[in-house]
Motif scaffolding. Sequence first.
Motif, PDB file in Angstrom:
ATOM      1  N   MET A  58      71.784  48.489  23.270  1.00 34.41           N
ATOM      2  CA  MET A  58      72.389  49.928  23.279  1.00 34.41           C
ATOM      3  C   MET A  58      72.303  50.618  24.423  1.00 34.41           C
ATOM      4  SD  MET A  58      74.363  49.547  20.584  1.00 34.41           S
ATOM      5  CE  MET A  58      74.443  48.727  19.073  1.00 34.41           C
ATOM      6  N   ALA A  59      73.362  51.023  24.983  1.00 30.92           N
ATOM      7  CA  ALA A  59      73.291  52.139  26.099  1.00 30.92           C
ATOM      8  C   ALA A  59      72.584  53.233  25.656  1.00 30.92           C
ATOM      9  CB  ALA A  59      74.705  52.475  26.519  1.00 30.92           C
ATOM     10  N   ALA A  60      72.011  54.161  26.463  1.00 27.91           N
ATOM     11  CA  ALA A  60      71.621  55.403  26.381  1.00 27.91           C
ATOM     12  C   ALA A  60      72.733  56.289  25.801  1.00 27.91           C
ATOM     13  CB  ALA A  60      71.152  56.009  27.548  1.00 27.91           C
ATOM     14  N   CYS A  61      72.386  57.349  24.927  1.00 25.97           N
ATOM     15  CA  CYS A  61      73.368  58.045  24.301  1.00 25.97           C
ATOM     16  C   CYS A  61      73.743  59.050  25.539  1.00 25.97           C
ATOM     17  CB  CYS A  61      73.092  58.975  23.245  1.00 25.97           C
ATOM     18  SG  CYS A  61      71.580  59.950  23.327  1.00 25.97           S
ATOM     19  N   ASP A  62      75.073  59.518  25.663  1.00 24.91           N
ATOM     20  CA  ASP A  62      75.489  60.393  26.879  1.00 24.91           C
ATOM     21  C   ASP A  62      76.576  61.506  26.179  1.00 24.91           C
ATOM     22  OD1 ASP A  62      77.627  58.594  26.460  1.00 24.91           O
ATOM     23  OD2 ASP A  62      77.420  57.207  28.093  1.00 24.91           O
ATOM     24  N   TYR A 117      79.833  61.172  26.612  1.00 23.29           N
ATOM     25  CA  TYR A 117      81.055  60.624  25.894  1.00 23.29           C
ATOM     26  C   TYR A 117      80.641  59.986  24.571  1.00 23.29           C
ATOM     27  CZ  TYR A 117      81.411  61.037  31.161  1.00 23.29           C
ATOM     28  OH  TYR A 117      81.517  61.249  32.280  1.00 23.29           O
ATOM     29  N   ARG A 118      79.354  59.718  24.258  1.00 19.64           N
ATOM     30  CA  ARG A 118      79.088  59.295  23.070  1.00 19.64           C
ATOM     31  C   ARG A 118      79.104  60.220  22.002  1.00 19.64           C
ATOM     32  NH1 ARG A 118      78.983  55.158  19.422  1.00 19.64           N
ATOM     33  NH2 ARG A 118      76.763  54.807  18.473  1.00 19.64           N
ATOM     34  N   THR A 131      72.327  54.881  35.506  1.00 14.95           N
ATOM     35  CA  THR A 131      71.481  55.015  34.140  1.00 14.95           C
ATOM     36  C   THR A 131      71.357  53.537  33.501  1.00 14.95           C
ATOM     37  OG1 THR A 131      72.307  57.174  33.770  1.00 14.95           O
ATOM     38  CG2 THR A 131      71.541  56.085  31.763  1.00 14.95           C
ATOM     39  N   SER A 148      70.498  50.339  31.469  1.00 20.24           N
ATOM     40  CA  SER A 148      70.308  50.241  29.997  1.00 20.24           C
ATOM     41  C   SER A 148      69.016  50.260  29.614  1.00 20.24           C
ATOM     42  CB  SER A 148      70.983  48.928  29.617  1.00 20.24           C
ATOM     43  OG  SER A 148      71.344  48.867  28.268  1.00 20.24           O
ATOM     44  N   SER A 190      81.266  47.960  30.601  1.00 23.11           N
ATOM     45  CA  SER A 190      80.027  48.346  30.000  1.00 23.11           C
ATOM     46  C   SER A 190      79.566  47.553  29.009  1.00 23.11           C
ATOM     47  CB  SER A 190      79.331  49.538  30.121  1.00 23.11           C
ATOM     48  OG  SER A 190      77.927  49.702  29.762  1.00 23.11           O
ATOM     49  N   GLU A 200      76.684  47.477  27.341  1.00 23.20           N
ATOM     50  CA  GLU A 200      75.705  48.288  26.365  1.00 23.20           C
ATOM     51  C   GLU A 200      76.640  49.373  25.711  1.00 23.20           C
ATOM     52  OE1 GLU A 200      75.447  47.385  29.498  1.00 23.20           O
ATOM     53  OE2 GLU A 200      74.538  49.124  30.924  1.00 23.20           O
ATOM     54  N   HIS A 201      77.659  49.858  26.525  1.00 21.95           N
ATOM     55  CA  HIS A 201      78.507  50.879  25.825  1.00 21.95           C
ATOM     56  C   HIS A 201      79.340  50.333  24.960  1.00 21.95           C
ATOM     57  CE1 HIS A 201      76.634  53.094  29.645  1.00 21.95           C
ATOM     58  NE2 HIS A 201      77.033  54.061  28.689  1.00 21.95           N
ATOM     59  N   ARG A 230      78.927  47.453  23.017  1.00 27.62           N
ATOM     60  CA  ARG A 230      78.477  47.147  21.693  1.00 27.62           C
ATOM     61  C   ARG A 230      77.954  48.319  20.946  1.00 27.62           C
ATOM     62  NH1 ARG A 230      75.172  43.532  25.549  1.00 27.62           N
ATOM     63  NH2 ARG A 230      73.902  45.310  25.955  1.00 27.62           N
ATOM     64  N   ALA A 231      77.667  49.528  21.492  1.00 22.60           N
ATOM     65  CA  ALA A 231      77.527  50.604  20.525  1.00 22.60           C
ATOM     66  C   ALA A 231      78.734  50.960  19.926  1.00 22.60           C
ATOM     67  CB  ALA A 231      76.910  51.696  21.530  1.00 22.60           C
ATOM     68  N   ASN A 290      81.584  52.745  31.112  1.00 13.74           N
ATOM     69  CA  ASN A 290      80.408  53.495  30.898  1.00 13.74           C
ATOM     70  C   ASN A 290      80.842  55.115  30.699  1.00 13.74           C
ATOM     71  OD1 ASN A 290      81.565  53.316  33.588  1.00 13.74           O
ATOM     72  ND2 ASN A 290      79.681  54.120  34.391  1.00 13.74           N
ATOM     73  N   LYS A 291      82.260  55.309  30.432  1.00  7.80           N
ATOM     74  CA  LYS A 291      82.538  56.642  30.098  1.00  7.80           C
ATOM     75  C   LYS A 291      83.065  56.287  28.566  1.00  7.80           C
ATOM     76  CE  LYS A 291      83.005  59.098  34.375  1.00  7.80           C
ATOM     77  NZ  LYS A 291      84.023  59.722  35.159  1.00  7.80           N
ATOM     78  N   ARG A 292      82.681  55.195  27.824  1.00 10.38           N
ATOM     79  CA  ARG A 292      83.390  54.859  26.593  1.00 10.38           C
ATOM     80  C   ARG A 292      84.794  54.928  26.455  1.00 10.38           C
ATOM     81  NH1 ARG A 292      77.683  54.824  23.584  1.00 10.38           N
ATOM     82  NH2 ARG A 292      76.391  55.717  24.897  1.00 10.38           N
ATOM     83  N   GLU A 294      77.460  49.065  41.550  1.00 15.82           N
ATOM     84  CA  GLU A 294      76.421  48.572  41.056  1.00 15.82           C
ATOM     85  C   GLU A 294      76.892  47.064  40.601  1.00 15.82           C
ATOM     86  OE1 GLU A 294      75.219  49.970  36.969  1.00 15.82           O
ATOM     87  OE2 GLU A 294      75.887  51.689  37.810  1.00 15.82           O
TER      88      GLU A 294
END
Lengths: 197, 197
Positions: free
Chosen positions: A91-95, A97-98, A129, A131, B48, B50-51, B53-54, B70-72, B128
């Motif tokens: 899981m991505a870090a929360c941010d 957008y989450r 950032t 994962s 992304s 990882e984003h 999957r969340a 990565n901005k969901r 990246e």
Amino acid sequence: MTQITIPARRGKAAFVAAGQVVTVINTHGEQVVDTWAFNRHDMAEFMSMEHSRATHHHLIPHVGDALLTNKRRPILTLIEDTAGGVHDTVMAACDRYRYEELGCTEYHDNCTDNLAEGLAALGLTPPETPSPLNLFMNIPWTAEGELSFDPPVSTPGSYVRLRAEMDLVIAFSACPQDILPINGTAGKPTEAHFTIT
Amino acid sequence: MTQITIPARRGKAAFVAAGQVVTVINTHGEQVVDTWAFNRHDMAEFMSMEHSRATHHHLIPHVGDALLTNKRRPILTLIEDTAGGVHDTVMAACDRYRYEELGCTEYHDNCTDNLAEGLAALGLTPPETPSPLNLFMNIPWTAEGELSFDPPVSTPGSYVRLRAEMDLVIAFSACPQDILPINGTAGKPTEAHFTIT
């Protein structure tokens, strides 16, 4: 041995020399700690879950597994785990957008900003950032690949030990997630602690 | 409808407008195609794993799942899959370090360089190397989280269809992996194809 606090809902970073051991303590037992590591001499090289999985072949690292950088070099090795072996790498870090996705209309503390703030206190900037290695985070999977966000199985004072395989900067975020139950069903993020020895 | 070739062991990128459908064809049946997508107007926003999957809660996206940036934000939606539903989201793109780890002493084609070369042909640079959507790649997992690199289960001419949810740049690499059996036990990477309609 001095315990360093990762304040509730906040980030904290520190320098670690090759060969030192970082002990990450789940002080109150239900706190997810997002963890990153960067090469001290080249922040563009950092611990990468997707590179690590390709070499250790585990969804969750086992004791003895090396975590690799995006140049596939060992940066940390998991040498002890008293927290039940349940962590997360997918899981991505929360941010921001989450939390917008989860319905927040105002600013919510988040692990992505905490990474940046933790590093900023050392005069550093993350190149991106990565994962994170989400210590103590419980994301079970099924045979069909269904994922869920569940409360931790770790206990108060349980810990993991990570040995530094190069000079590095380690960064933590005591995850401020209080909408999903990943920091416990009470939805009360807490502080956590670490030592460097 | 013009089929565009992703040459064996090489990369290829293209512009896609919001609403268009990209069909990625596993022409010879056993070829992994690493796939990336970038916001056409801001390369720093990209698909992304990882984003994604969340939000979709799957180790492998299902038909109907949106892939997020990565901005969901949705960037692609998987709308059809005739390849058996077996793809990968947990492994990094191969790179020079991977082939060094696998024993290569000379340069080996790799998906990371292919991403850069595919984009360079459009005058673009990746910000990246995001963890790719590895179409047709077979990375089974066990209940204990053990992962392995297995041959594809897809068949010649099988395909996936992805609908663009924003103006984007799509990039592919026909994975040049010929040491592990992920492109078939013969270890013979082949071309693949795609269409944009």
